[in-house]
Motif scaffolding. Structure first.
Motif, PDB file in Angstrom:
ATOM      1  N   TYR A   1       0.854  -1.187   0.000  1.00 53.27           N
ATOM      2  CA  TYR A   1       0.000   0.000   0.000  1.00 53.27           C
ATOM      3  C   TYR A   1       0.890   1.236   0.000  1.00 53.27           C
ATOM      4  CZ  TYR A   1       1.254   0.075   4.943  1.00 53.27           C
ATOM      5  OH  TYR A   1       1.973   0.106   6.121  1.00 53.27           O
ATOM      6  N   CYS A   2       0.305   2.371  -0.337  1.00 49.39           N
ATOM      7  CA  CYS A   2       1.039   3.641  -0.335  1.00 49.39           C
ATOM      8  C   CYS A   2       1.086   4.172   1.098  1.00 49.39           C
ATOM      9  CB  CYS A   2       0.348   4.649  -1.253  1.00 49.39           C
ATOM     10  SG  CYS A   2       1.168   6.254  -1.300  1.00 49.39           S
ATOM     11  N   GLU A   3       2.284   4.386   1.604  1.00 54.82           N
ATOM     12  CA  GLU A   3       2.441   4.867   2.984  1.00 54.82           C
ATOM     13  C   GLU A   3       2.030   6.329   3.157  1.00 54.82           C
ATOM     14  OE1 GLU A   3       5.700   3.020   5.492  1.00 54.82           O
ATOM     15  OE2 GLU A   3       6.538   2.804   3.465  1.00 54.82           O
ATOM     16  N   ASN A   4       1.745   7.008   2.067  1.00 53.56           N
ATOM     17  CA  ASN A   4       1.292   8.395   2.170  1.00 53.56           C
ATOM     18  C   ASN A   4      -0.197   8.481   2.519  1.00 53.56           C
ATOM     19  OD1 ASN A   4       1.607  11.242   2.076  1.00 53.56           O
ATOM     20  ND2 ASN A   4       0.774  11.250   0.007  1.00 53.56           N
ATOM     21  N   LYS A   5      -0.830   7.363   2.857  1.00 52.30           N
ATOM     22  CA  LYS A   5      -2.226   7.407   3.309  1.00 52.30           C
ATOM     23  C   LYS A   5      -2.340   8.265   4.569  1.00 52.30           C
ATOM     24  CE  LYS A   5      -5.253   6.128   1.657  1.00 52.30           C
ATOM     25  NZ  LYS A   5      -6.017   6.807   0.598  1.00 52.30           N
ATOM     26  N   ASP A   6      -1.229   8.401   5.307  1.00 59.16           N
ATOM     27  CA  ASP A   6      -1.230   9.200   6.539  1.00 59.16           C
ATOM     28  C   ASP A   6      -0.944  10.677   6.276  1.00 59.16           C
ATOM     29  OD1 ASP A   6       1.509   9.212   5.970  1.00 59.16           O
ATOM     30  OD2 ASP A   6       2.080   8.068   7.747  1.00 59.16           O
ATOM     31  N   GLY A   7      -0.737  11.062   5.012  1.00 61.65           N
ATOM     32  CA  GLY A   7      -0.493  12.466   4.679  1.00 61.65           C
ATOM     33  C   GLY A   7       0.911  12.935   4.999  1.00 61.65           C
ATOM     34  N   ARG A   8       1.849  12.019   5.158  1.00 62.34           N
ATOM     35  CA  ARG A   8       3.230  12.374   5.524  1.00 62.34           C
ATOM     36  C   ARG A   8       3.909  13.329   4.542  1.00 62.34           C
ATOM     37  NH1 ARG A   8       6.236   6.821   5.781  1.00 62.34           N
ATOM     38  NH2 ARG A   8       4.333   6.341   6.897  1.00 62.34           N
TER      39      ARG A   8
ATOM     40  N   GLY B   1       2.381  15.880   3.132  1.00 67.48           N
ATOM     41  CA  GLY B   1       1.669  17.152   3.129  1.00 67.48           C
ATOM     42  C   GLY B   1       0.369  17.096   2.342  1.00 67.48           C
ATOM     43  N   PHE B   2       0.062  15.950   1.783  1.00 65.75           N
ATOM     44  CA  PHE B   2      -1.199  15.697   1.104  1.00 65.75           C
ATOM     45  C   PHE B   2      -1.473  14.207   1.273  1.00 65.75           C
ATOM     46  CE2 PHE B   2       2.172  14.937  -1.900  1.00 65.75           C
ATOM     47  CZ  PHE B   2       1.798  13.786  -2.572  1.00 65.75           C
ATOM     48  N   GLU B   3      -2.730  13.819   1.230  1.00 62.97           N
ATOM     49  CA  GLU B   3      -3.067  12.411   1.418  1.00 62.97           C
ATOM     50  C   GLU B   3      -3.166  11.709   0.074  1.00 62.97           C
ATOM     51  OE1 GLU B   3      -6.758   9.992   3.290  1.00 62.97           O
ATOM     52  OE2 GLU B   3      -5.928  11.599   4.545  1.00 62.97           O
ATOM     53  N   CYS B   4      -2.701  10.476   0.010  1.00 60.69           N
ATOM     54  CA  CYS B   4      -2.783   9.677  -1.215  1.00 60.69           C
ATOM     55  C   CYS B   4      -4.235   9.627  -1.681  1.00 60.69           C
ATOM     56  CB  CYS B   4      -2.257   8.266  -0.976  1.00 60.69           C
ATOM     57  SG  CYS B   4      -2.337   7.217  -2.442  1.00 60.69           S
ATOM     58  N   PRO B   5      -4.477   9.919  -2.970  1.00 59.03           N
ATOM     59  CA  PRO B   5      -5.852   9.933  -3.473  1.00 59.03           C
ATOM     60  C   PRO B   5      -6.438   8.544  -3.770  1.00 59.03           C
ATOM     61  CG  PRO B   5      -4.345  10.468  -5.234  1.00 59.03           C
ATOM     62  CD  PRO B   5      -3.515  10.356  -3.982  1.00 59.03           C
ATOM     63  N   VAL B   6      -5.635   7.501  -3.631  1.00 57.45           N
ATOM     64  CA  VAL B   6      -6.082   6.154  -3.970  1.00 57.45           C
ATOM     65  C   VAL B   6      -6.579   5.437  -2.713  1.00 57.45           C
ATOM     66  CG1 VAL B   6      -5.384   3.953  -5.016  1.00 57.45           C
ATOM     67  CG2 VAL B   6      -4.396   6.093  -5.846  1.00 57.45           C
ATOM     68  N   ALA B   7      -7.689   4.728  -2.835  1.00 54.00           N
ATOM     69  CA  ALA B   7      -8.277   4.003  -1.706  1.00 54.00           C
ATOM     70  C   ALA B   7      -7.286   2.989  -1.132  1.00 54.00           C
ATOM     71  CB  ALA B   7      -9.546   3.282  -2.149  1.00 54.00           C
ATOM     72  N   LEU B   8      -7.293   2.858   0.184  1.00 51.54           N
ATOM     73  CA  LEU B   8      -6.365   1.973   0.880  1.00 51.54           C
ATOM     74  C   LEU B   8      -6.498   0.512   0.433  1.00 51.54           C
ATOM     75  CD1 LEU B   8      -4.148   1.940   3.016  1.00 51.54           C
ATOM     76  CD2 LEU B   8      -5.886   1.590   4.753  1.00 51.54           C
TER      77      LEU B   8
ATOM     78  N   LEU C   1      13.572   4.501   3.725  1.00 51.02           N
ATOM     79  CA  LEU C   1      12.735   4.106   2.593  1.00 51.02           C
ATOM     80  C   LEU C   1      11.266   4.083   2.983  1.00 51.02           C
ATOM     81  CD1 LEU C   1      14.858   1.165   1.172  1.00 51.02           C
ATOM     82  CD2 LEU C   1      14.722   3.487   0.284  1.00 51.02           C
ATOM     83  N   GLN C   2      10.437   4.499   2.051  1.00 54.12           N
ATOM     84  CA  GLN C   2       8.991   4.410   2.234  1.00 54.12           C
ATOM     85  C   GLN C   2       8.389   3.944   0.920  1.00 54.12           C
ATOM     86  OE1 GLN C   2       7.479   8.329   3.198  1.00 54.12           O
ATOM     87  NE2 GLN C   2       8.624   9.298   1.564  1.00 54.12           N
ATOM     88  N   THR C   3       7.259   3.256   1.014  1.00 48.62           N
ATOM     89  CA  THR C   3       6.559   2.775  -0.169  1.00 48.62           C
ATOM     90  C   THR C   3       5.535   3.822  -0.584  1.00 48.62           C
ATOM     91  OG1 THR C   3       6.825   0.496   0.580  1.00 48.62           O
ATOM     92  CG2 THR C   3       5.160   0.902  -1.122  1.00 48.62           C
ATOM     93  N   LEU C   4       5.648   4.294  -1.825  1.00 50.11           N
ATOM     94  CA  LEU C   4       4.717   5.287  -2.361  1.00 50.11           C
ATOM     95  C   LEU C   4       4.124   4.781  -3.661  1.00 50.11           C
ATOM     96  CD1 LEU C   4       6.788   8.588  -1.902  1.00 50.11           C
ATOM     97  CD2 LEU C   4       5.029   7.663  -0.374  1.00 50.11           C
TER      98      LEU C   4
END
Length: 143
Positions: A72-79, A81-88, A114-117
């Motif tokens: 999954y995209c780890e930017n679901k938490d908004g890290r 500065g914006f939240e991932c637009p794709v459903a978890l 490293l982070q998964t985006l």
């Protein structure tokens, strides 16, 4: 004029002569060297060929190795500065999730860096931070 392959070999030699260190696979428990994308520009992948092939084919890691990349995209938490637009619960295809170097240092394969985006978030982060432009300060490829 030197051929592309001889120039690449020259750059490989220069990399090591200048003290460069071939990065190690980012997966926990794997100490193999990562895949070289291009010696000409000292461009490396995050993972060794064995781990990379296993991840692409959906094969479990070899004993003692733990894959770092999430599903999954780890930017679901908004890290970023914006939240991932794709459903978890979106089912990602192979290649749509990327490993990103948080600090922009493409030699720092420590799992904490490293982070998964998803491709959307990675692209937006890269264009904002300069990670996708090697002439900008944000992208640090070095020793």
């Amino acid at each position: 004029m030197a051929s592309e392959s001889s120039k690449s070999l020259e750059m490989k030699e220069k990399f090591f002569t200048d003290g460069g260190i071939h990065p190690t696979c980012a997966n926990k428990g794997c100490d193999n060297k990562v895949i070289v994308r291009d010696w000409l520009y000292h461009s490396f992948k995050h993972y060794c060929s064995d781990c990379n092939n296993r991840m692409k084919k959906g094969i479990e890691p070899r004993p003692g190795v733990e894959f770092h990349k999430k599903n999954y995209c780890e930017n679901k938490d908004g890290r970023l500065g914006f939240e991932c637009p794709v459903a978890l619960d979106f089912m990602w295809e192979n290649g749509e999730l990327h490993s990103d170097h948080i600090d922009g240092d493409h030699y720092n394969n420590d799992p904490s860096n490293l982070q998964t985006l998803c491709s959307i978030c990675h692209s937006r982060k890269g264009h904002t931070s300069g990670d996708f432009n090697s002439s900008k300060k944000g992208r640090r490829v070095g020793k």
